[in-house]
Write an enzyme that holds these catalytic residues in place. Structure first.
Site, mmCIF file in Angstrom:
data_model
loop_
_atom_site.group_PDB
_atom_site.id
_atom_site.type_symbol
_atom_site.label_atom_id
_atom_site.label_comp_id
_atom_site.label_asym_id
_atom_site.label_seq_id
_atom_site.Cartn_x
_atom_site.Cartn_y
_atom_site.Cartn_z
ATOM 1 N N ASP A 120 0.781 -1.236 0.000
ATOM 2 C CA ASP A 120 0.000 0.000 0.000
ATOM 3 C C ASP A 120 0.815 1.288 0.000
ATOM 4 O OD1 ASP A 120 1.027 -0.141 2.542
ATOM 5 O OD2 ASP A 120 -0.857 0.312 3.551
ATOM 6 N N ARG A 153 -4.748 5.135 5.837
ATOM 7 C CA ARG A 153 -5.202 4.655 4.529
ATOM 8 C C ARG A 153 -6.478 5.366 4.099
ATOM 9 N NH1 ARG A 153 -3.876 -0.606 3.173
ATOM 10 N NH2 ARG A 153 -5.654 -0.406 1.767
ATOM 11 N N TYR A 173 0.924 -2.775 11.150
ATOM 12 C CA TYR A 173 1.951 -3.801 10.962
ATOM 13 C C TYR A 173 2.552 -4.134 12.317
ATOM 14 C CZ TYR A 173 2.440 -2.700 5.914
ATOM 15 O OH TYR A 173 2.239 -2.516 4.568
ATOM 16 N N PRO A 176 8.368 -5.416 5.464
ATOM 17 C CA PRO A 176 7.493 -4.402 4.885
ATOM 18 C C PRO A 176 7.675 -3.025 5.517
ATOM 19 C CG PRO A 176 6.272 -5.701 6.473
ATOM 20 C CD PRO A 176 7.666 -6.292 6.410
#
Lengths: 606, 606
Positions: free
Chosen positions: B52, B240, B248, B327
């Protein structure tokens, strides 16, 4: 033989004429979920030519900037040409095309009218509204029943529509009963004529020729807006998309009057003759159309304003139906769309039952005054533009520096930025001193603030979309100052009282948010230590509603918004109308000033 | 019974895997009008979740900024949380999320992978290329015939494709002969395994949990990127679209290893257990999903890089097939798309017959070095991120200020802005001193120049699109200086000689413009008096090709470009690669330096 049954229907708003004004209006109403129909006599939309100039204020308005900018060309620079000593013309000076310091977009854009109409048409299609083409009105009448006229739920306007393109034998007529009718049917408006509305102003008419082409030229300013004074006449060049340019030239009576009849004869002037006129003015530069003349027209226009813009606040005229003037200041399409923009939200509020008819009266008072100002400007500017240049032989001619200074002096007007509406039920002129940089009756000026929750910089105009809600901007001052915090909390307590406008005009049955008001908080503070959770929940109905007057992380902008808006440490309350104009200002400790403002036109939901 | 005939076809490029890297590659090739097919084993595209984060360099690249910015959320601010004295966590500091002074977009954007893929899919669809889904490769081999491999017109890669979704009895297999094959088939790449390419690096693996949700929370930085060190573990929050956030968290072996078997058991960890892990770290703040867990995953990843990125310059791997890492620096999707961006133009030039295979070798040399740098960074940053915080009990823990400083120090790397390619046939390291601010091997930095013809300000990066042409930027210096004018004219004479690269690599049969090179002129000067017609026609092939280093009309930007780029009054020639990286620089009087650069990889058209 049976009598044919004429179909009958009801609609909230019928828009007659699908040019830029009509489409702007219909699209705005469709966005407000108002039941709207729009009809046009033409079978197809315009494909080329017509109007092409969009002013800075128009770009800022309606949320169409992104697409407009993507498709258009930008006009940043104006060039002024005058007679040279060697017989032709020469560059005198260049200047910014836009002189309006607060403009968000400091340029005009140029794009053919069809592309601009498509922006509205695509938006309307997505909302389920299509233009009904090949359709003309043949009769219109307004009910004489005063009770019916006062009833906001009534449909007192009766229009007969005729379809031009149906096979014989099929029904061609329809009777439409509308709450409101908007006539955006152009300079020769049928709606205007039905109500015998006079066009007032000069009787004399001017003749303009217009050409679109892709030129082969050595004229150095062919991509700028060029205002050319020559001893052979005046020419205006405007750059356009796809390497095109537009050439405007004012023609003389002798070019087009048939001496035998003394009347205008359009046959006397075709594109080749016009091109010759332009070439004489542009000498010694060449101007050769590389792919022919792409579009051309000739028009004869007076400088006039309709005596009324509305009939009983049920039928309105807007756009060219209200005002005619020369094309040279690039105002036509802008004035038309802005008429519609001014009108649409007022009609929408009436249709929703949220406002009194008095609000509708402000359409004529606001836009007719603007139209009169436009005509005054046009007369003055036309005289300068069309006047002979100052030369040794012509000592009364127009001096180049005077023309350029006038062009710049009226930048606020021509950009649309300086439009000012006088006090009315929709504009309260009280408390200007509380926010001296936010001029009551003018559009809310752009500035960037930092969103408290995520330090994302926002242009405040993007928080004030034309969504038919009033925006209530709460300038809290410095909330970490205990005195100011107390003042803010007291304001919040007052505004939450049942008798305050916020609750008085709440719409029953809606449990999430207030459909009429959007509260945006603008605090002093720094992003690094700011905690938006400190504010009363009214001031942060969503995390995205709180902004701080701080610089962005690259220190490129922001941080002086209070100063720019003239808001002191005590803060301010500012009511912004759905069209982005400042309607009212109040100190934090005088919420009742806003109560009075909204009470002047707002209605309690039934 | 007849032997079924296996369909057979040829294609220029076959892309295996339609994630961000594969779609970027296929779309870029489709834009270059290369005959490309892309297959994917999945029956449908991803709908939610996955990667993302888009870095500033990725936003600047590929011409997708407008749509990306419209659909995504911007991440401007990072917040750092550490243990408080009262047992939970507290805000230590906030800082810009991006630390890269030359970034055109000084922020990251976040958007789910499916929306990003749609940008490429929509573009490809308009070009007539669709992903062939439910399709897997079952065999791949490269010809061993050296002559065939050296022939740019040959199709030496043979791939068998199998359709998974056809009814029984219908042909399921197809043999494809491709000029080039690109394996963008993820961390478990089938293509990589067929060629026994090893993944080199740490054998140890890390376990990450990821959740998407719309939170109800009192955590003040829920809309910032929050890097949380707690005594109960580390958590990363990313804002988001649609009020969502992503959480995360690094998990410990004990959370997920089945003690009975000693092996990973994904059944031991579901979204509820992950949410508990996050909540422990975020105490005393609450974190409640308001509409459930919208998407979640658990992944186990090593920090490894493929030993090779290409086989005989005919088969390539890109994206996750080449590199796996954590990530948390938001690099995965960016690294993958940038691999593809680096590769696509090189393949396109080969397919067109415009370049030698040596150009393709730079894909591995450029992108493998980047991948190794990425893994080094990831190891260092992971250690800091996952390390216990510095507390009285843990004096070897990670100090908050050290972590934040590291985050900022590597802003050039994580933003993608600082990516630097070493000298190769595609990067000549000569003449850096001629334009000291334009670092050879790095992306061309943004700056605004004024278009001479119309004073329209342009971001120079918008003049350098990924359109498979080399851009030749001609910094002329001050053309009104006679000495400099002579120098420019001499350069133009030299560059127009038959043996110069411009003519040497002209493509026969094209009579308008040069399909390989786009010449852009950047002059010193002021818009008010500038005459672009003074330049030799080579430097103004169209009126839009000439720019001046001047301020805009609002004096907001511009006017110091020569200084910013380190270009002196003598000017410079700068060759920018199709991917926006600076390939070569030469003084105006050494055009032969560019001849040498292009001769190192460019081919004369047959």
């Amino acid at each position: 033989m049976p009598v044919p049954v004429v179909p009958y229907s009801e609609v909230d708003v019928l828009v007659i004429g699908a040019g830029p004004a009509g489409l702007m209006c219909a699209n705005a109403l469709a966005n407000a979920r108002v039941n709207v129909r729009v009809v046009d006599k033409r079978a197809v939309k315009v494909a080329a030519g017509q109007a092409d100039g969009i002013s800075p204020r128009t770009i800022e308005s309606y949320g169409i900037a992104e697409r407009l900018i993507r498709e258009s060309v930008q006009v940043h620079q104006a060039a002024f040409y005058n007679p040279s000593s060697s017989g032709g013309i020469e560059l005198t000076s260049r200047a910014p095309d836009v002189t309006a310091p607060s403009a968000r977009y400091p340029f005009e854009v140029a794009l053919h009218q069809g592309a601009i109409e498509s922006i509205f048409l695509d938006s309307m299609t997505a909302l389920g509204v299509e233009v009904e083409r090949s359709t003309v009105p043949t009769s219109i009448e307004i009910s004489k029943d005063e009770n019916e006229l006062m009833d906001s739920a009534s449909h007192p306007v009766r229009v007969t529509l005729q379809r031009l393109d149906v096979p014989e034998g099929q029904p061609q007529e329809e009777i439409v009963h509308a709450k409101y009718v908007v006539g955006t049917d152009g300079a020769h408006s049928w709606v205007r004529k039905q109500f015998d509305i006079a066009m007032e102003g000069e009787q004399s008419e001017f003749i303009w020729g217009v050409l679109d082409m892709v030129p082969d030229t050595d004229f150095p300013d062919v991509r700028n807006k060029s205002l050319v004074h020559s001893n052979h006449g005046s020419v205006l060049l405007v750059p356009r998309e796809q390497d095109r340019i537009r050439v405007y030239m004012q023609l003389e009576d002798k070019d087009i009057i048939n001496p035998a009849t003394g009347r205008v004869d359009k046959e006397r002037m075709g594109p080749e003759e016009m091109l010759d006129v332009a070439r004489r003015s542009l000498y010694p530069y060449k101007l050769i159309p590389t792919t022919g003349i792409l579009w051309w027209t000739l028009y004869i226009i007076g400088q006039r304003v309709a005596s009324r813009f509305s009939i009983k606040n049920r039928v309105f005229i807007a756009g060219d139906a209200c005002h005619t003037h020369s094309p040279k200041a690039g105002q036509g399409m802008n004035a038309s769309m802005n008429d519609a923009h001014n009108l649409a939200w007022k009609i929408a509020l009436l249709v929703r039952g949220w406002a009194e008819p008095s609000l509708l009266s402000t359409y004529e008072s606001e836009r007719r005054k603007y139209a009169l100002d436009l005509i005054s400007f046009d007369k003055m500017f036309s005289t300068l533009f069309s006047g002979k240049p100052l030369t040794e032989e012509n000592s009364h001619g127009v001096a180049p520096e005077h023309f350029m200074k006038t062009f710049q002096k009226f930048g606020g007007f021509t950009s649309g930025i300086g439009v000012h509406y006088n006090p009315s039920v929709a504009v309260s002129d009280r408390n200007q001193e509380v926010a001296s940089g936010l001029v009551i009756g003018e559009r809310f000026p752009p500035y960037k603030f930092i969103r408290a929750a995520d330090a994302w910089p926002f242009e405040i105009q993007d928080l004030l979309p034309s969504d038919f809600r009033f925006k209530l901007l709460v300038f809290t001052g410095d909330f970490s100052d205990p005195l100011q915090q107390a003042r803010v909390k007291s304001m919040v307590a007052n505004i939450q009282k049942p008798e305050s406008f916020l609750n008085r005009y709440a719409t029953p049955g809606k449990n999430s948010g207030n459909p009429r008001f959007d509260i945006i908080t603008i605090s002093k503070g720094q992003k690094e230590g700011f905690d938006l959770l400190q504010f009363p929940t009214l001031l942060r109905s969503h995390w995205s509603k709180v902004f701080i007057d701080d610089t962005d992380f690259t220190s490129s902008f922001g941080g002086r918004g209070y100063l720019y808006y003239g808001v002191g440490p005590e803060g301010a309350l500012v009511a912004v109308r759905p069209d982005g104009y400042i309607g009212a200002i109040a100190p934090l400790d005088h919420v009742e000033e806003l109560d009075a403002y909204f009470a002047s036109f707002m209605k309690i939901s039934a």
